[in-house]
Every structure is written in C-alpha cells, then in structure tokens.
Motif scaffolding. Structure first.
Motif, PDB file in Angstrom:
ATOM      1  N   ALA A 120     -15.694  73.014 157.929  1.00  0.00           N
ATOM      2  CA  ALA A 120     -14.126  72.773 158.363  1.00  0.00           C
ATOM      3  C   ALA A 120     -14.387  73.282 159.824  1.00  0.00           C
ATOM      4  CB  ALA A 120     -13.212  73.754 157.745  1.00  0.00           C
ATOM      5  N   THR A 121     -13.282  72.435 160.582  1.00  0.00           N
ATOM      6  CA  THR A 121     -13.453  73.016 162.191  1.00  0.00           C
ATOM      7  C   THR A 121     -11.945  73.264 162.507  1.00  0.00           C
ATOM      8  OG1 THR A 121     -13.975  72.671 164.402  1.00  0.00           O
ATOM      9  CG2 THR A 121     -13.171  70.813 163.355  1.00  0.00           C
ATOM     10  N   VAL A 122     -11.556  73.815 163.366  1.00  0.00           N
ATOM     11  CA  VAL A 122     -10.220  74.218 163.974  1.00  0.00           C
ATOM     12  C   VAL A 122      -9.917  74.125 165.490  1.00  0.00           C
ATOM     13  CG1 VAL A 122      -8.269  75.886 163.708  1.00  0.00           C
ATOM     14  CG2 VAL A 122     -10.264  75.957 161.950  1.00  0.00           C
ATOM     15  N   ALA A 123      -9.089  73.442 165.862  1.00  0.00           N
ATOM     16  CA  ALA A 123      -8.627  73.558 167.197  1.00  0.00           C
ATOM     17  C   ALA A 123      -7.503  74.249 167.380  1.00  0.00           C
ATOM     18  CB  ALA A 123      -8.653  71.965 167.619  1.00  0.00           C
ATOM     19  N   TRP A 124      -7.437  75.289 167.967  1.00  0.00           N
ATOM     20  CA  TRP A 124      -6.435  76.226 168.259  1.00  0.00           C
ATOM     21  C   TRP A 124      -6.615  76.844 169.785  1.00  0.00           C
ATOM     22  CZ3 TRP A 124      -5.800  80.611 164.013  1.00  0.00           C
ATOM     23  CH2 TRP A 124      -4.514  81.212 164.527  1.00  0.00           C
ATOM     24  N   ASP A 133     -17.827  66.614 164.761  1.00  0.00           N
ATOM     25  CA  ASP A 133     -18.527  65.418 163.971  1.00  0.00           C
ATOM     26  C   ASP A 133     -18.889  65.594 162.576  1.00  0.00           C
ATOM     27  OD1 ASP A 133     -20.285  67.067 165.143  1.00  0.00           O
ATOM     28  OD2 ASP A 133     -21.750  65.663 165.487  1.00  0.00           O
ATOM     29  N   VAL A 134     -19.372  66.728 162.202  1.00  0.00           N
ATOM     30  CA  VAL A 134     -19.893  66.995 160.895  1.00  0.00           C
ATOM     31  C   VAL A 134     -18.670  67.611 159.986  1.00  0.00           C
ATOM     32  CG1 VAL A 134     -20.777  69.299 161.476  1.00  0.00           C
ATOM     33  CG2 VAL A 134     -22.046  67.893 159.762  1.00  0.00           C
ATOM     34  N   ALA A 135     -17.772  68.139 160.432  1.00  0.00           N
ATOM     35  CA  ALA A 135     -16.678  68.823 159.638  1.00  0.00           C
ATOM     36  C   ALA A 135     -15.908  67.888 158.819  1.00  0.00           C
ATOM     37  CB  ALA A 135     -15.891  69.784 160.663  1.00  0.00           C
ATOM     38  N   GLY A 136     -16.025  68.116 157.745  1.00  0.00           N
ATOM     39  CA  GLY A 136     -15.152  67.107 156.688  1.00  0.00           C
ATOM     40  C   GLY A 136     -13.550  67.527 156.723  1.00  0.00           C
ATOM     41  N   VAL A 137     -13.314  68.710 157.256  1.00  0.00           N
ATOM     42  CA  VAL A 137     -11.894  69.322 156.978  1.00  0.00           C
ATOM     43  C   VAL A 137     -11.741  69.705 158.893  1.00  0.00           C
ATOM     44  CG1 VAL A 137     -10.192  71.146 156.512  1.00  0.00           C
ATOM     45  CG2 VAL A 137     -12.150  70.146 154.949  1.00  0.00           C
ATOM     46  N   ARG A 138     -10.733  68.810 159.386  1.00  0.00           N
ATOM     47  CA  ARG A 138     -10.543  68.986 160.593  1.00  0.00           C
ATOM     48  C   ARG A 138      -8.847  69.651 160.876  1.00  0.00           C
ATOM     49  NH1 ARG A 138     -13.847  64.473 160.658  1.00  0.00           N
ATOM     50  NH2 ARG A 138     -11.787  63.305 159.926  1.00  0.00           N
ATOM     51  N   LEU A 139      -8.601  70.624 161.273  1.00  0.00           N
ATOM     52  CA  LEU A 139      -7.406  71.183 161.428  1.00  0.00           C
ATOM     53  C   LEU A 139      -7.124  71.490 163.066  1.00  0.00           C
ATOM     54  CD1 LEU A 139      -7.411  74.399 158.725  1.00  0.00           C
ATOM     55  CD2 LEU A 139      -6.847  71.871 158.416  1.00  0.00           C
ATOM     56  N   ALA A 140      -5.719  71.055 163.242  1.00  0.00           N
ATOM     57  CA  ALA A 140      -5.351  71.137 164.625  1.00  0.00           C
ATOM     58  C   ALA A 140      -4.017  72.014 164.366  1.00  0.00           C
ATOM     59  CB  ALA A 140      -5.201  69.887 165.444  1.00  0.00           C
ATOM     60  N   LEU A 141      -4.334  72.932 165.528  1.00  0.00           N
ATOM     61  CA  LEU A 141      -2.841  73.734 165.427  1.00  0.00           C
ATOM     62  C   LEU A 141      -2.131  73.449 166.756  1.00  0.00           C
ATOM     63  CD1 LEU A 141      -4.224  77.233 164.142  1.00  0.00           C
ATOM     64  CD2 LEU A 141      -2.002  76.296 163.642  1.00  0.00           C
ATOM     65  N   ASP A 160     -24.603  76.050 174.647  1.00  0.00           N
ATOM     66  CA  ASP A 160     -25.491  76.606 173.570  1.00  0.00           C
ATOM     67  C   ASP A 160     -25.616  75.006 172.781  1.00  0.00           C
ATOM     68  OD1 ASP A 160     -26.758  77.210 171.147  1.00  0.00           O
ATOM     69  OD2 ASP A 160     -25.069  78.508 170.425  1.00  0.00           O
ATOM     70  N   PRO A 161     -26.958  74.707 172.824  1.00  0.00           N
ATOM     71  CA  PRO A 161     -26.960  73.312 172.270  1.00  0.00           C
ATOM     72  C   PRO A 161     -26.700  73.015 170.934  1.00  0.00           C
ATOM     73  CG  PRO A 161     -29.103  74.060 173.597  1.00  0.00           C
ATOM     74  CD  PRO A 161     -28.112  75.153 173.495  1.00  0.00           C
ATOM     75  N   ALA A 162     -26.546  74.293 170.110  1.00  0.00           N
ATOM     76  CA  ALA A 162     -26.399  74.139 168.866  1.00  0.00           C
ATOM     77  C   ALA A 162     -24.856  74.163 168.420  1.00  0.00           C
ATOM     78  CB  ALA A 162     -26.884  75.504 167.912  1.00  0.00           C
ATOM     79  N   ARG A 163     -24.049  74.352 169.511  1.00  0.00           N
ATOM     80  CA  ARG A 163     -22.639  74.135 169.334  1.00  0.00           C
ATOM     81  C   ARG A 163     -22.120  72.807 169.948  1.00  0.00           C
ATOM     82  NH1 ARG A 163     -19.474  79.058 168.388  1.00  0.00           N
ATOM     83  NH2 ARG A 163     -18.026  78.371 170.100  1.00  0.00           N
ATOM     84  N   ARG A 164     -21.728  72.068 169.166  1.00  0.00           N
ATOM     85  CA  ARG A 164     -21.152  70.732 169.569  1.00  0.00           C
ATOM     86  C   ARG A 164     -19.727  70.685 169.677  1.00  0.00           C
ATOM     87  NH1 ARG A 164     -25.268  67.011 168.626  1.00  0.00           N
ATOM     88  NH2 ARG A 164     -23.837  65.635 167.488  1.00  0.00           N
ATOM     89  N   LEU A 165     -19.531  70.215 170.806  1.00  0.00           N
ATOM     90  CA  LEU A 165     -17.915  70.402 171.059  1.00  0.00           C
ATOM     91  C   LEU A 165     -17.378  68.819 171.104  1.00  0.00           C
ATOM     92  CD1 LEU A 165     -18.285  72.625 174.348  1.00  0.00           C
ATOM     93  CD2 LEU A 165     -18.199  73.472 172.048  1.00  0.00           C
ATOM     94  N   THR A 166     -16.115  69.052 170.282  1.00  0.00           N
ATOM     95  CA  THR A 166     -15.255  67.805 170.046  1.00  0.00           C
ATOM     96  C   THR A 166     -13.908  67.991 170.262  1.00  0.00           C
ATOM     97  OG1 THR A 166     -15.367  68.302 167.755  1.00  0.00           O
ATOM     98  CG2 THR A 166     -17.091  66.640 168.421  1.00  0.00           C
ATOM     99  N   SER A 167     -13.269  66.826 170.757  1.00  0.00           N
ATOM    100  CA  SER A 167     -11.958  66.763 170.473  1.00  0.00           C
ATOM    101  C   SER A 167     -11.466  66.439 169.297  1.00  0.00           C
ATOM    102  CB  SER A 167     -11.213  66.154 171.818  1.00  0.00           C
ATOM    103  OG  SER A 167     -11.684  64.671 171.499  1.00  0.00           O
ATOM    104  N   LEU A 168     -10.289  66.833 168.758  1.00  0.00           N
ATOM    105  CA  LEU A 168      -9.882  66.253 167.406  1.00  0.00           C
ATOM    106  C   LEU A 168      -8.555  65.138 167.842  1.00  0.00           C
ATOM    107  CD1 LEU A 168      -9.180  69.461 165.381  1.00  0.00           C
ATOM    108  CD2 LEU A 168     -11.420  67.775 165.545  1.00  0.00           C
ATOM    109  N   ALA A 169      -8.664  64.240 167.053  1.00  0.00           N
ATOM    110  CA  ALA A 169      -7.783  62.900 167.269  1.00  0.00           C
ATOM    111  C   ALA A 169      -6.248  63.474 166.916  1.00  0.00           C
ATOM    112  CB  ALA A 169      -7.919  61.840 166.197  1.00  0.00           C
ATOM    113  N   PRO A 170      -5.267  63.119 167.718  1.00  0.00           N
ATOM    114  CA  PRO A 170      -3.960  63.719 167.598  1.00  0.00           C
ATOM    115  C   PRO A 170      -3.323  63.063 166.176  1.00  0.00           C
ATOM    116  CG  PRO A 170      -3.880  62.057 169.260  1.00  0.00           C
ATOM    117  CD  PRO A 170      -5.394  62.349 169.012  1.00  0.00           C
ATOM    118  N   GLY A 171      -2.279  63.651 165.901  1.00  0.00           N
ATOM    119  CA  GLY A 171      -1.512  63.081 164.761  1.00  0.00           C
ATOM    120  C   GLY A 171      -2.143  63.612 163.422  1.00  0.00           C
TER     121      GLY A 171
END
Lengths: 321, 380
Positions: A120-124, A133-141, A160-171
């Motif tokens: 899971a990932t969380v945008a907060w 890109d790999v998280a099956g559960v994407r939570l946006a607060l 840190d190359p191991a931390r892959r930063l992504t934005s989450l699609a709105p809605g």
C-alpha cells in the motif's frame, strides 16, 4: 516500570535479523531501484509470514495488533537491512483501513495487506506517494477525506534510488470523509523514526568495520582520535534516540512520537555523514553498498514529519503540561 | 516493556512531593560556593535528613529509606521539580558512598555514612594533581607506611567543594616500584583540617572558590581510613567513577526541571523564533536522558551492570547542560550578561561539565575503544 525488551521481543529481533541477513537485501534494493520488484515482493511475503504487517492490524480484525512496540522493533530491523518498498505506508494504510467498516473495501484490503499479497501507499500532506507503481492499494488523504486512488503518475527519482516517488490519480472511491484518525499519522511517524534508527545503526557498524580494516601511515585509520571521536558522537546520538523511539511506542503520545522522529532522523543523518567521511572516496560511489543506507538516511529525515514540524509538536506538547 | 509505575511507587512519589511542597525554601539559599551559602546548604541537608529524604536509596540503618533505583528516579524528579536547593554533599554521596558499599568495611560504613547523610560531614575529592589530570594514573602524591597507618605527602588540585568541606577521599601512591602505574595506589580518607594539610581555595570563572588545591605534608591516616587493600586503589576508584558517570551524578529529574524552566522562559519572552528549535531540543534531550536512565535502571534491576556505557551518558549530559543554559542566556538578551540571574550561576557551573569526572575527550576514547571496538591509539 521495566524499560527492557522481554524474551519474546528479543527472539523476534533475532529472527528478523537472521532472515534479513540471509536475504541479500543489497541485491534486492538494487533491483527495486531499477523497477524490478520480484525479489522485493518475495521478501515482503516473508515479512508477512514473520507477522510484521499483522502487528498494525487489531486482533478484532484478524491481526496481531495493535502492537506499536513490536512494530518499532520490526522497523529498526527493516532499516538496519535497508529493506526497500512502501513499508511505513503499508502500516499506515493498515491502520487507516482497519478503522473502517468491514462491509466496505477495507474488508478485503486489510487481509490482503496483512498477508503481504498487496503493498500500500499513502499520499498525505506530501507531494508524492512512495512506490505508487507497485502498490496495489493507493490511498489519498485530501481535505474531503480518504480516497482509494484509481492510478498513479510517472515515477520521479528520489535522492534514495530505492524510493520511487509517484503522484496519485485524483478521484476514486471515497472510503471515509473527515480528518483521518490521529493514530494513523502517529504510527507512520513512529515507524519512520524506528526505520531511521536502524539505518543509523547499520551505517555506524559499516563505518566501524571500514576504519578497523583500512590502514594508512601503517596503522588502522580507526586508531586516529579524529576518526574515533566522530564515530563516538554518532554512537551517542543513536543511543539517546533509541529510548525515545521505544518510549514513544509505549505512550503513543504525539510529543513523544515527534521527539523520537527528530532524534532518530537527525542521529541517523549525522551518522550517515560520519560514515561517508570515515569511508573516504569509496563511500561516495554508488557501487559501494554503503550508498544504500547513506541516501535513505537523508530521505527519511523529511518523510512523515520533517524535524521542524516535529519540533513544533514537541513544544505544543510541553505547553499542555 | 512498561513505563508505568506501581501504586506503591506512585505513593512514594506523592509522599515526597507533599513533603517538598511544605519544606522547600521559597527563596533559594545563597550560592553553595560561598561560606554563607555552604552553611545554608548544609542546614538544608540536615532538614532533609531529619525527614529521611537526604539519601533515599541508602539502607535505613545509615539514614536512608532502602528505596529502589526506580524510587530514587522518582524522588529526584520531584526534588528538582520543586525547585529545591543543590546538593552540597553530592561528592560524598555519589562517589565515596558507593565505594564504601562495595569495598568498605562495616565499621567504616557505620562510622562514615550517617554523618555524610545528614550533611554534618561534607566530603571533597582528591584525585587530580598538577601533573596528573586525564592521565590520573600518573599521580605522584605518596602514602608511606608507618606504624598503625600511612603518612600522606604531595599536592592535589581541582578538589571540588574543598574550600569549605570537612574531609576528602582520593588516591595516593603506596608502592613506587609497582609494575604499572595503575598498580601501587591506595584509596584513603583524610581530614581537611588534620595537621599537615593546607587548603588553598581556587576561584573558578566567576571568582567563587568552587574548588581548591590541597598541600599534604606527612598527614597521618590510620589504617581504619584505608578503603580496600593497599595497591587496589585504582580498581576501587574506577568502579565508583563508572557510577559517577553513569547515573547518580546527574539525575534525569534535574534536566527535566531545567528544560521545563527554559520552556517557560521562552514563552514568557514571547516565543522567539530564533530559539524555537533549541528549546524543543532541550525538551527532547531531557526526555531522552530520562528514558535512557529508565533503561539503565531496568538493566540494573535485572542484575546487569553499568560499564563503559556510562561514558555515553557523561558526554550527553555535560554537553546538553551547556547548550540548555546558552539558550537561556540568549533568550535573556543583554540581561544574559548579568551574573545575578538564576541562569548565570547554573551556566558557569555547566561549563565545567565536559572537563571533570573524566574529560569528554577521554570519554569519547572509551566509547570508541570499548563500545565500538576501535584500536587503541597513542594514548595508553
């Protein structure tokens, strides 16, 4: 008052350390950084088997938790071995989702997280979500509430190359409206602090190993007082961050958690600087495994509450007493 | 893991708090580094002792309460939170008493401890010499065997509290031919007003006689005032400095109270942004030090010991103490220069922290060599 690990906790530390030591995590990290997630996902499943993700899920929802002390124990080891992936985010998502009715999507997502089948990932309150890109559960607060995001944007590189930063699609689907429960952020911050502590301890161990082996002027460079004292200071910083991390796990007091985040984050970063200096030029190369921890120490400093934010929380807590 | 206290421990804390609320003087006594202040602090020790609060962790037969280290921590928190005076007997209580408990005879304990606990006899340290500071084992002051005891001769220096104290304890060379300088030392107690002793007070930075030089010329010490076997002095003394650097010298309660005072000062001054991070760091550091002590006390209760880890503690508190007081002086602005504020003397006192009880350079060497396992350098 007994501020020591019990036998079960010591055994848990030992078994995690042993499992991660044999997992060749540097190779896993390097693959993860290239977007090759298979080895990391396999490791994720083994962590699930060890019960790590279940520690964040309450017993009433089929988990082993809430067990913040054991979570902190686990995250020190995850940091020590530089395990990649949205570790803190998966715990945070589990805490958020376990607070929602089982009749909704949470009923299916919590067991998947606990079993290590989904990440899971969380945008907060941050410009990115880790490993979207790999998280099956994407939570946006957002100000409106907690959303299950339908997708993610392109991967942006982290220091840190191991931390892959992504934005989450709105809605996406609204899971809960209103502000999130405070305990979710406290868990995120506590786990980040514990992970940073483990990163710092690994950096110090590698620096000590290097200065014992490396000789110049015919003697180990670790016999020079300038080198010794810098590493001694790193040890002091880590040793006084450690009780803050486990004290915060016991109280889950916002000021305690914030104090632990400041102390562990800054001690780990100071240790990173000392470890780089102790290694000399070889430590500055991507090829040297030290880099996997060096870059993470910097990244964790700002994640889930930067030092300034956390110091404000400490002052607020002291004002209440 | 558990950070809560038992009902009995909380009752002990409440009893201490209630007594202190009744008895702590409203106006702090004068500086204990003055004759007048020394006497006032001694009288305060007598008052504490009469209610058996002066040495809570000692056995009852010497004037204590048989309190556990957990209760000692709680007492210290209450003591400093109440704004109670500094402890004039601390050298004896934190260094000599643990040595007597570990290495003294019952006769020595019964004779020395009770008047130490009441403040009737205040003890000074006699370790350093002009040519033996960090390299303490290079000390030259000697003890010569005579019938029934020893004759002490030589010079000691930086002897804290000695300007007004009654007696002193320290190391003397009893066997100049010993194989190594660490061997051949004897641990003795002697009177500062005994024939042959000259005390020359030394003014510290603010001019107050916080320490002294001691000149000894054939000062007689009976065998009863030798602790342990002659020749074993180094080992006996080092056991207590581990204690000094470890827990007892600076209790967490002291820094929790200081950090609270600093936070209140910051708020009273309008919460200036320039000091915000440092005030937060003082609060964080006090909490870290408190929890570090909780872990150490728990280890001791489990039968463990404090070893070279105490060097971590000593560097931490001594540098923390200076940073905290520097922040306070910065908050006071131009007034921070005045020597008569409650912060000024504490600042001057804090400046000595990294120098005494083993300089912080020596402590960092110990951390590097004994905790990190780095090779010994030129020293030693």
């Amino acid at each position: 008052m007994r501020f020591l690990f019990d036998a079960e906790q010591r055994a848990f530390i030992g078994s995690l350390d042993k499992m991660l030591t044999t997992a060749d995590t540097p190779a896993v990290v390097r693959a993860w950084s290239r977007g090759e997630h298979a080895a990391g996902r396999a490791l994720w499943s083994r962590l699930a088997d060890a019960g790590v993700w279940a520690l964040a899920v309450p017993e009433s929802r089929g988990g082993l938790g809430p067990r913040p002390v054991e979570l902190a124990v686990a995250f020190v080891e995850l940091g020590r071995h530089a395990v990649p992936g949205p570790l803190v985010e998966t715990v945070t998502a589990a805490v958020l989702l376990a607070g929602l009715p089982e009749t909704g999507p949470a009923g299916r997502l919590v067991p998947a997280l606990q079993a290590g089948e989904a990440l899971a990932t969380v945008a907060w309150d941050a410009p990115y979500a880790l490993d979207g890109d790999v998280a099956g559960v994407r939570l946006a607060l957002t100000g409106e509430g907690l959303f299950l995001s339908p997708g993610h944007g392109p991967v942006r590189r982290s220091l840190d190359p191991a931390r892959r930063l992504t934005s989450l699609a709105p809605g996406g689907r609204l899971l809960a409206s209103g502000p999130p429960p405070a305990r979710a952020l406290l868990h995120a911050r506590l786990c980040t602090a514990a992970q940073a502590l483990g990163v710092g301890e690994a950096l110090l161990a590698q620096a000590v190993g290097h200065v014992r082996r490396r000789t110049q002027f015919g003697v180990p460079v670790g016999s020079f007082q300038a080198v010794k004292h810098r590493l001694a200071d790193a040890r002091i910083g880590l040793e006084f961050a450690r009780p803050l991390v486990f004290g915060a796990a016991l109280t889950l007091d916002p000021a305690d958690v914030a104090a632990a985040k400041v102390a562990a984050g800054e001690a780990a970063y100071a240790t990173a600087r000392a470890a780089l200096q102790a290694h000399g030029a070889i430590g500055y190369t991507a090829e040297c495994d030290l880099s996997l921890w060096l870059t993470k120490a910097r990244a964790l400093l700002g994640a889930w509450g930067d030092p300034d934010t956390c110091r404000t929380e400490v002052l607020r807590g002291a004002g209440l007493r | 893991m558990d950070l809560t206290y038992s009902a009995a421990d909380e009752a002990f804390r409440a009893e201490a708090r209630a007594w202190l609320r009744e008895h702590v003087p409203e106006r702090p006594p004068p500086s204990l580094e003055t004759a007048e202040g020394f006497a006032a602090h001694r009288a305060w020790e007598a008052e504490l002792s009469a209610a058996r609060w002066s040495v809570v962790d000692w056995p009852a037969r010497y004037g204590g309460r048989d309190a556990s280290l957990v209760r000692w921590l709680l007492f210290e928190e209450e003591y400093y939170a109440a704004g109670a005076p500094g402890r004039v007997g601390q050298n004896g209580v934190s260094l000599l008493a643990p040595t007597l408990f570990a290495h003294g005879t019952e006769e020595q304990r019964a004779r020395v401890l009770p008047p130490m606990g009441t403040g009737e006899v205040v003890w000074a340290q006699a370790w350093s010499e002009p040519e033996a500071g960090s390299d303490l084992a290079a000390l030259r002051s000697k003890a010569v065997r005579v019938s029934g005891g020893w004759l002490l001769s030589g010079q000691k220096t930086w002897s804290s509290r000695a300007a007004f104290a009654d007696r002193a304890f320290g190391l003397f060379r009893c066997d100049p031919d010993a194989e190594r300088p660490h061997l051949g030392l004897v641990y003795v107690m002697f009177g500062l007003r005994a024939p042959g002793v000259t005390v020359r007070p030394i003014a510290r930075l603010d001019g107050r006689p916080a320490f002294a030089e001691l000149f000894l010329d054939e000062v007689f010490v009976p065998d009863d005032d030798v602790i342990g076997e002659p020749g074993e002095g180094w080992r006996i003394a080092m056991a207590a400095t581990g204690n000094e650097r470890g827990l007892m010298l600076r209790s967490p309660g002291r820094f929790l109270a200081s950090a609270g005072r600093l936070h209140r000062l910051w708020r009273a001054r309008g919460e200036p942004e320039s000091a915000r991070a440092r005030v937060a760091d003082a609060l964080i550091g006090a909490r870290a030090y408190q929890l570090f002590a909780c872990a150490a006390v728990s280890r001791l209760a489990d039968g463990g010991s404090i070893g070279p880890e105490s060097s971590l503690n000593k560097v931490f508190w001594s540098e923390y103490d200076i940073a905290l007081h520097e922040t306070a002086l910065d908050l006071l602005g131009a007034e921070g220069e005045a020597a008569d504020t409650e912060w000024a003397e504490r600042y001057v006192f804090a400046l000595a922290g990294p120098l005494y009880a083993g300089t912080n350079e020596i402590q960092r060497d110990i951390i590097a060599e004994r905790l990190l396992g780095l090779p010994k350098g030129r020293r030693g």
